[in-house]
Design a protein around this motif. Structure first.
Motif, PDB file in Angstrom:
ATOM      1  N   THR A  77       0.801  -1.170  -0.491  1.00 45.34           N
ATOM      2  CA  THR A  77       0.038   0.188   0.161  1.00 45.34           C
ATOM      3  C   THR A  77       0.967   1.217  -0.414  1.00 45.34           C
ATOM      4  N   SER A  78       1.888   1.154   0.515  1.00 41.13           N
ATOM      5  CA  SER A  78       3.077   2.507   0.482  1.00 41.13           C
ATOM      6  C   SER A  78       3.587   2.785  -0.900  1.00 41.13           C
ATOM      7  N   LEU A  79       3.775   1.401  -1.687  1.00 38.34           N
ATOM      8  CA  LEU A  79       4.576   1.887  -2.721  1.00 38.34           C
ATOM      9  C   LEU A  79       3.293   2.381  -3.702  1.00 38.34           C
ATOM     10  N   PHE A  80       2.015   1.479  -3.279  1.00 36.91           N
ATOM     11  CA  PHE A  80       1.058   2.322  -4.337  1.00 36.91           C
ATOM     12  C   PHE A  80       0.508   3.916  -4.241  1.00 36.91           C
ATOM     13  N   VAL A  81       1.020   3.686  -2.920  1.00 35.91           N
ATOM     14  CA  VAL A  81       0.608   5.134  -2.178  1.00 35.91           C
ATOM     15  C   VAL A  81       1.505   6.768  -2.869  1.00 35.91           C
ATOM     16  N   GLY A  82       2.457   6.053  -2.630  1.00 30.88           N
ATOM     17  CA  GLY A  82       3.398   6.968  -3.282  1.00 30.88           C
ATOM     18  C   GLY A  82       4.159   7.288  -4.731  1.00 30.88           C
ATOM     19  N   SER A  83       3.484   5.491  -5.083  1.00 31.53           N
ATOM     20  CA  SER A  83       3.488   6.456  -7.243  1.00 31.53           C
ATOM     21  C   SER A  83       2.661   6.788  -7.246  1.00 31.53           C
ATOM     22  N   SER A  84       1.024   7.223  -6.484  1.00 33.89           N
ATOM     23  CA  SER A  84       0.106   8.004  -6.899  1.00 33.89           C
ATOM     24  C   SER A  84       0.047   8.960  -6.893  1.00 33.89           C
ATOM     25  N   LEU A  85       1.282   9.581  -6.057  1.00 26.91           N
ATOM     26  CA  LEU A  85       1.366  10.905  -5.505  1.00 26.91           C
ATOM     27  C   LEU A  85       2.322  11.644  -7.108  1.00 26.91           C
ATOM     28  N   VAL A  86       3.009  10.539  -7.424  1.00 24.91           N
ATOM     29  CA  VAL A  86       3.131  10.787  -9.007  1.00 24.91           C
ATOM     30  C   VAL A  86       2.118  10.730  -9.893  1.00 24.91           C
ATOM     31  N   THR A  87       1.376  10.214 -10.069  1.00 25.44           N
ATOM     32  CA  THR A  87       0.139  10.521 -11.143  1.00 25.44           C
ATOM     33  C   THR A  87      -0.490  11.929 -10.050  1.00 25.44           C
TER      34      THR A  87
END
Length: 467
Positions: free
Chosen positions: A391-401
């Protein structure tokens, strides 16, 4: 961190449908191959478009070839791949990944050499992930086309070369050297669908059935199918579905690997692969990734940089404030006023690594506490951290989006609140899982696990609501 072949959902109507889907996949490998080559074509077009994009346009808020490729690679592809692995196992690897397809294709026509011993070292997924994350931050991977082409293109070339040299029709690169193979192997452990193997049925197959060429399985990621226990290495390609009547696509509880693996593994002496995956989970997916997501918005980083700069000036070290002048070493785009000096790059790297060590050390300390309380090695118990790390990876990657959308004047409300809620739910999931896997002192296990999540959650909360 393994799973028993008995840990699965009973074969109800949904289970029967899943099994039929698996058989369909095996019977239509040409369709899967066509999908892979379509993805290869799309990937290469985006990569070449990035290669010839003007660097000056990379930072501009207008539609151009790099803008489209950047959104595709970092705004859509990476967050969705993380999500897909958590839900469907490594289906991305087996059905769509361009690098995997190209590596296997090259392996069909190459030298077919045996895999060298150095390549089988279990630490490569950790080392390559750390190297790519560090290089990505130093060269502003998500902002500019050149480092994107170097990382993605270089990885693709390496995958083809390794495929050409080693194995015969196999994906040696994917199994041993891919920078995200370890991350995918960890996330696949919580996937609710997998290929289940009934080992007893497999071994009871008639000898003639076992040796028939009609039933030969070409497992590209080099898995011993009959003894496959974990979803970590499986690429979900469907080639083994129905084999010997013992392999089928099946639903399972997302907790299946953790519940059975902690109870049955050699927890006092975990093997080398388990130890390295645990390090990647704690220091890479939780620690290093969070540092990479945070340094650019951290006032602590800015304050430390100003203090260190003053100290260096006072001690007459001006060369550290010069740029190397090469984009493949540090960010160097003077046309957009974006240049990293040796000093700034060094401070960035120190900050990210220090955060990785702080968060990783905190997490390991509490996992060791849980291990002592329950009589287990912390590395094997670390699988309770997988939901939060993913979840941490997904949330962090979503910040780029969301940052890319903001540059296009598209603002999404409640992004911080939704991200924090997902992280809290993932922490609760891991805490409950620790309780369920610890018949001995479950309260201590749950408390220690909750404390392990406390500091990473606090770091995310500070980024979302204070900075």
């Amino acid at each position: 961190m393994s799973v028993s072949t008995d840990q699965h959902v009973s074969t109800d109507c949904g289970g029967a449908r899943a099994a039929r889907v698996g058989i369909y996949m095996r019977q239509h490998q040409n369709l899967i191959l066509a999908m892979q080559w379509i993805m290869v074509a799309v990937y290469l077009v985006l990569l070449f478009a990035s290669m010839f994009a003007p660097s000056g346009d990379a930072a501009q808020n207008k539609i151009n070839t790099w803008h489209i490729a950047k959104v595709a690679f970092w705004g859509i592809w990476w967050p969705l791949v993380i999500l897909s692995v958590a839900f469907f196992g490594r289906a991305w690897c087996g059905l769509l990944c361009p690098e995997g397809a190209l590596s296997e294709w090259a392996s069909n026509y190459g030298f077919g050499k045996g895999i060298p011993r150095w390549m089988k070292w279990a630490g490569w997924p950790f080392v390559t992930f750390v190297a790519v994350v560090a290089f990505g931050q130093l060269t502003s991977l998500h902002k500019y086309p050149k480092p994107t082409v170097l990382v993605l293109g270089g990885s693709t070339v390496a995958a083809v070369v390794v495929g050409f040299l080693y194995g015969r029709g196999k994906r040696v690169w994917c199994r041993h050297l891919c920078p995200v193979a370890g991350v995918f192997a960890i996330l696949a452990k919580i996937a609710p669908i997998h290929f289940r193997v009934n080992e007893a049925v497999w071994e009871s197959a008639p000898p003639g059935f076992r040796t028939s060429n009609q039933h030969a399985v070409n497992c590209a990621p080099l898995i011993n199918v009959g003894h496959m226990e974990s979803a970590s290495a499986c690429h979900m390609c469907g080639r083994c579905a129905g084999e010997r009547g013992a392999v089928q696509l099946s639903w399972r509880s997302p907790n299946a690997e953790a519940l059975h693996g902690i109870a049955s593994a050699n927890l006092r002496m975990p093997d080398e692969n388990v130890r390295w995956l645990a390090r990647l989970l704690v220091f890479g997916m939780i620690g290093l990734a969070l540092g990479a997501f945070q340094w650019s918005v951290s006032p602590w980083f800015a304050s430390a940089t100003r203090w260190a700069a003053g100290w260096l000036v006072a001690h007459q070290m001006p060369w550290l404030f010069h740029s190397p002048g090469h984009w493949w070493i540090l960010t160097d785009y003077p046309q957009t006023n974006d240049v990293f000096t040796w000093f700034y790059g060094g401070m960035l790297l120190i900050y990210v690594l220090m955060e990785a060590l702080l968060l990783g050390g905190w997490t390991i300390a509490w996992m060791r506490f849980v291990g002592v309380a329950t009589g287990r090695a912390w590395q094997a118990f670390a699988c309770v951290l997988v939901p939060f790390a993913g979840t941490s990876l997904f949330v962090g990657s979503s910040l780029v989006t969301t940052a890319q959308l903001a540059h296009d004047n598209v603002t999404l409300p409640w992004v911080s609140e939704i991200g924090m809620a997902l992280l809290v739910l993932a922490a609760i999931w891991g805490t409950v899982l620790a309780w369920r896997t610890s018949p001995r002192r479950p309260f201590a296990a749950a408390t220690g696990t909750l404390m392990a999540f406390a500091l990473p959650l606090a770091a995310w909360a500070i980024q979302f609501f204070i900075w």
